[in-house]
Design a protein around this motif. Structure first.
Motif, mmCIF file in Angstrom:
data_model
loop_
_atom_site.group_PDB
_atom_site.id
_atom_site.type_symbol
_atom_site.label_atom_id
_atom_site.label_comp_id
_atom_site.label_asym_id
_atom_site.label_seq_id
_atom_site.Cartn_x
_atom_site.Cartn_y
_atom_site.Cartn_z
ATOM 1 N N LEU A 159 0.836 -1.125 0.028
ATOM 2 C CA LEU A 159 0.138 -0.096 0.033
ATOM 3 C C LEU A 159 0.724 1.349 0.012
ATOM 4 C CD1 LEU A 159 -2.675 1.402 0.284
ATOM 5 C CD2 LEU A 159 -2.421 1.273 2.752
ATOM 6 N N LYS A 160 0.626 1.929 -1.002
ATOM 7 C CA LYS A 160 1.518 3.186 -1.036
ATOM 8 C C LYS A 160 0.296 4.648 -1.262
ATOM 9 C CE LYS A 160 5.499 5.310 -3.584
ATOM 10 N NZ LYS A 160 6.254 5.119 -4.974
ATOM 11 N N ASP A 203 4.192 3.914 2.796
ATOM 12 C CA ASP A 203 4.557 2.744 1.863
ATOM 13 C C ASP A 203 4.707 1.708 2.731
ATOM 14 O OD1 ASP A 203 5.674 1.318 -0.068
ATOM 15 O OD2 ASP A 203 7.085 2.860 -0.614
ATOM 16 N N ALA A 204 3.670 0.469 2.736
ATOM 17 C CA ALA A 204 3.869 -0.410 3.672
ATOM 18 C C ALA A 204 3.538 -1.934 3.071
ATOM 19 C CB ALA A 204 2.801 -0.198 4.899
ATOM 20 N N ARG A 205 3.937 -2.925 3.646
ATOM 21 C CA ARG A 205 3.481 -4.175 3.118
ATOM 22 C C ARG A 205 2.363 -4.575 4.380
ATOM 23 N NH1 ARG A 205 6.550 -6.225 -0.693
ATOM 24 N NH2 ARG A 205 8.716 -5.304 -1.089
ATOM 25 N N ILE A 206 1.206 -5.296 3.567
ATOM 26 C CA ILE A 206 0.177 -5.642 4.511
ATOM 27 C C ILE A 206 -0.573 -7.060 3.789
ATOM 28 C CG2 ILE A 206 -0.332 -3.684 5.349
ATOM 29 C CD1 ILE A 206 -2.687 -3.305 3.354
ATOM 30 N N PRO A 207 -1.076 -7.618 4.779
ATOM 31 C CA PRO A 207 -1.768 -8.788 4.179
ATOM 32 C C PRO A 207 -3.065 -8.223 3.547
ATOM 33 C CG PRO A 207 -1.329 -9.288 6.570
ATOM 34 C CD PRO A 207 -0.956 -7.791 6.293
ATOM 35 N N ALA A 208 -3.505 -8.932 2.428
ATOM 36 C CA ALA A 208 -4.929 -8.416 1.750
ATOM 37 C C ALA A 208 -5.796 -8.069 2.430
ATOM 38 C CB ALA A 208 -5.060 -9.397 0.509
ATOM 39 N N GLY A 209 -6.082 -9.221 3.493
ATOM 40 C CA GLY A 209 -7.298 -9.092 4.470
ATOM 41 C C GLY A 209 -7.382 -7.925 5.420
ATOM 42 N N LYS A 233 -11.993 1.565 6.779
ATOM 43 C CA LYS A 233 -12.504 2.345 7.733
ATOM 44 C C LYS A 233 -11.705 3.599 8.030
ATOM 45 C CE LYS A 233 -14.748 -1.723 9.815
ATOM 46 N NZ LYS A 233 -15.034 -2.421 11.134
ATOM 47 N N VAL A 234 -10.341 3.445 7.865
ATOM 48 C CA VAL A 234 -9.343 4.530 8.231
ATOM 49 C C VAL A 234 -9.213 5.502 6.842
ATOM 50 C CG1 VAL A 234 -7.111 5.234 9.193
ATOM 51 C CG2 VAL A 234 -8.410 3.154 9.817
ATOM 52 N N ILE A 235 -9.276 4.783 5.795
ATOM 53 C CA ILE A 235 -8.705 5.295 4.412
ATOM 54 C C ILE A 235 -10.021 5.126 3.686
ATOM 55 C CG2 ILE A 235 -7.103 5.442 2.394
ATOM 56 C CD1 ILE A 235 -5.309 3.793 4.263
ATOM 57 N N PRO A 236 -10.964 6.180 3.595
ATOM 58 C CA PRO A 236 -12.232 6.259 2.990
ATOM 59 C C PRO A 236 -12.136 5.934 1.479
ATOM 60 C CG PRO A 236 -11.981 8.133 4.529
ATOM 61 C CD PRO A 236 -10.715 7.515 4.359
ATOM 62 N N GLY A 237 -10.859 6.305 0.979
ATOM 63 C CA GLY A 237 -10.894 6.249 -0.425
ATOM 64 C C GLY A 237 -10.577 4.735 -0.996
ATOM 65 N N LEU A 238 -10.350 3.743 -0.024
ATOM 66 C CA LEU A 238 -10.446 2.273 -0.333
ATOM 67 C C LEU A 238 -11.692 1.681 -0.246
ATOM 68 C CD1 LEU A 238 -7.248 1.428 1.648
ATOM 69 C CD2 LEU A 238 -7.427 1.514 -1.019
ATOM 70 N N ALA A 239 -12.750 2.411 0.043
ATOM 71 C CA ALA A 239 -13.944 1.705 0.123
ATOM 72 C C ALA A 239 -14.702 1.578 -0.902
ATOM 73 C CB ALA A 239 -15.054 2.780 1.116
ATOM 74 N N GLY A 296 -10.682 11.826 -2.462
ATOM 75 C CA GLY A 296 -11.468 13.133 -2.385
ATOM 76 C C GLY A 296 -10.501 14.514 -1.617
ATOM 77 N N MET A 297 -9.310 13.842 -1.085
ATOM 78 C CA MET A 297 -8.580 14.816 -0.477
ATOM 79 C C MET A 297 -7.333 15.089 -1.311
ATOM 80 S SD MET A 297 -8.368 13.499 3.459
ATOM 81 C CE MET A 297 -7.141 14.695 3.971
ATOM 82 N N GLY A 298 -7.299 14.528 -2.460
ATOM 83 C CA GLY A 298 -6.206 14.582 -3.401
ATOM 84 C C GLY A 298 -5.082 13.871 -3.322
ATOM 85 N N ASP A 299 -5.066 13.070 -2.455
ATOM 86 C CA ASP A 299 -3.887 11.882 -2.089
ATOM 87 C C ASP A 299 -4.132 10.804 -3.196
ATOM 88 O OD1 ASP A 299 -3.263 13.325 0.018
ATOM 89 O OD2 ASP A 299 -4.144 12.186 1.507
ATOM 90 N N ARG A 300 -2.823 10.213 -3.599
ATOM 91 C CA ARG A 300 -2.884 9.246 -4.606
ATOM 92 C C ARG A 300 -2.736 7.953 -3.631
ATOM 93 N NH1 ARG A 300 1.290 8.343 -9.678
ATOM 94 N NH2 ARG A 300 0.483 6.694 -10.420
ATOM 95 N N ILE A 301 -3.601 6.940 -4.026
ATOM 96 C CA ILE A 301 -3.504 5.701 -3.353
ATOM 97 C C ILE A 301 -3.374 4.423 -4.527
ATOM 98 C CG2 ILE A 301 -4.909 4.111 -2.059
ATOM 99 C CD1 ILE A 301 -6.458 6.354 -0.927
#
Length: 489
Positions: free
Chosen positions: A418-419, A430-436, A443-449, A479-484
């Motif tokens: 996730l970047k 810039d982090a590695r995470i399990p897909a789950g 809930k923390v990053i509304p753009g992923l909803a 919506g905040m202009g951040d690239r995900i």
């Protein structure tokens, strides 16, 4: 907290030698407004909260611990006849303060007009006056004397009214002796309660003040000059002073001689004058003339509401004629914003702007780091040497335990990258995470909803040697202009 000390640039002044000698020769008790009342910290009168940007351009600064009543008493102790225009809402009150006045009144006449569009004939209620008054006191740093009509009933009603005005942040309260329904003292048909009942109302107000642990200034008004006679008005004013009133007020006096007779009674107790603009019964005199007669504070009840009505009428005529009000009568938009405190608000707001490091994205994560757990992480280690990628819970799921967790568990255990890059170009995450883990992160990053990570993963091979490793699953701006961006790690 509302602040009241700096509007009074001088320390408390004592009575002049001439006034003191006159009081001593007449064997008078100390004037009520000079009788200091010690307030316990638990019972101190409420001070209205005030937005720090509300009075930008005002002339007051905080006086630690000062109540509104304390500020008003200091004004009354200083030399001169102090002018106090009457306001009717928070905006008109703020304009009074910006103009440099050290105190102001609320006008029941003007509040009835502005809030209800109705005449001052007893139609406005206690609750409406309290509500309007609280908005006014919260907009100001200078003390406000509130118009409480006749206390809205008997002595018990008067006590409730006084306590309500204290809690609303008023520095003073005007109580009159008209019967209900009451009306403007310069209009026809005025009637007053008996002298005994009027005196009891003032005593009830004084008792309410004591019970509240307050220092509110009680202004006792009589309308008996027009309802009965000058002599009766003078008798009532004397009795009000004896009952504990701090300021005396006879409304609708008809001449200079009557005004002088009023100021001669109860020496040492401040007198209030009412300069009803536009044709009232009382002569309109200058502050210097009023001071010479013996007045201490002067109200101007109709100036602000009157000029506002005329200005709005002129503006509406212009608009109806296809024009706008001329520049001389209409402030620029910048001037309007400055008066309302926009510029000060913007300056204060800068103190609370979050930096990228304080972004809400970062607040939902802990940065867990780990060493590569197998030789299969060699490529990731190489990437780590180039970019600071953080592994988050790398062993949260067992990649091999697919039977017990259902057909999708293997995909949920895939490692993703996730970047998140801010609109200013600063990298936030810039982090590695399990897909789950992405399910909780939405809930923390509304753009992923709404992003169907599972569906995208089903279409991607799950073996570690897959040539599509590094494929971009998601790439968008929120919506905040951040690239995900989300990659298969």
């Amino acid at each position: 907290m509302a602040c009241y000390g700096a509007l009074l640039h001088q320390p408390p002044a004592s009575l002049s030698s001439s006034t003191a000698s006159r009081a001593a020769s007449c064997r008078l008790r100390p004037p009520p407004f000079l009788q200091r009342r010690t307030l316990s910290s638990s019972a101190r009168a409420r001070i209205s909260p005030r937005c720090s940007y509300a009075g930008a351009g005002g002339n007051a600064t905080a006086g630690a611990g000062d109540s509104p009543a304390t500020a008003l008493r200091r004004v009354l102790e200083t030399p001169g006849a102090h002018q106090a225009p009457a306001c009717y809402d928070a905006l008109s009150a703020r304009l009074v303060e910006r103009a440099g006045f050290r105190a102001c009144f609320t006008s029941g006449f003007s509040i009835s007009a502005a809030r209800l569009g109705l005449p001052d004939v007893g139609l406005i209620s206690y609750g409406e006056m309290i509500d309007q008054g609280r908005l006014i006191t919260e907009a100001l740093s200078i003390p406000v004397i509130g118009d409480a009509d006749n206390g809205y009933g008997n002595c018990m009603n008067v006590k409730r009214t006084v306590k309500g005005f204290i809690n609303a942040g008023f520095a003073g309260i005007i109580l009159e002796d008209q019967v209900s329904p009451k009306a403007c003292g310069h209009t026809q048909g005025r009637k007053v309660v008996s002298r005994e009942e009027a005196i009891l109302h003032i005593k009830a107000a004084v008792d309410a003040r004591k019970e509240s642990g307050s220092d509110i200034v009680i202004v006792a008004r009589t309308d008996s000059r027009q309802a009965l006679s000058l002599d009766e008005a003078l008798w009532r004013a004397r009795d009000f002073a004896d009952a504990g009133a701090d300021v005396l007020f006879i409304d609708a006096l008809a001449s200079r001689e009557e005004m002088k007779a009023f100021c001669a009674i109860s020496p040492g107790v401040p007198k209030m004058a009412n300069m009803l603009e536009g044709g009232g019964k009382t002569p309109i005199l200058s502050p210097l003339e009023l001071e010479e007669i013996g007045y201490k504070i002067v109200a101007y009840p109709l100036s602000l509401i009157g000029v506002s009505m005329r200005a709005m009428e002129d503006a509406l005529v212009a608009i109806k004629g296809g024009r706008i009000p001329p520049p001389g009568s209409l402030p620029s938009f910048e001037e309007i914003k400055d008066t309302l405190g926009f510029n000060h608000y913007y300056e204060e707001e800068k103190r609370y702007v979050a930096t990228p490091a304080q972004s809400s994205y970062g607040s939902g994560f802990y940065d867990y780091t780990s060493e590569a757990s197998s030789s299969g992480d060699a490529k990731s280690s190489t990437e780590n040497s180039q970019e600071p990628i953080i592994d988050i819970l790398p062993q949260l799921y067992d990649l091999g335990s697919t039977g017990a967790r259902g057909p999708s568990s293997g995909m949920w255990a895939r490692t993703l990258r996730l970047k998140i890059t801010g609109r200013d170009g600063v990298q936030k995450i810039d982090a590695r995470i399990p897909a789950g883990f992405l399910e909780g992160m939405t809930k923390v990053i509304p753009g992923l909803a709404g992003a169907n990570i599972m569906e995208r993963l089903r279409d991607a091979p799950i073996d570690s040697d897959n040539p599509q490793n590094g494929q971009i699953l998601l790439d968008f701006e929120d919506g905040m202009g951040d690239r995900i961006q989300v990659f298969i790690a």
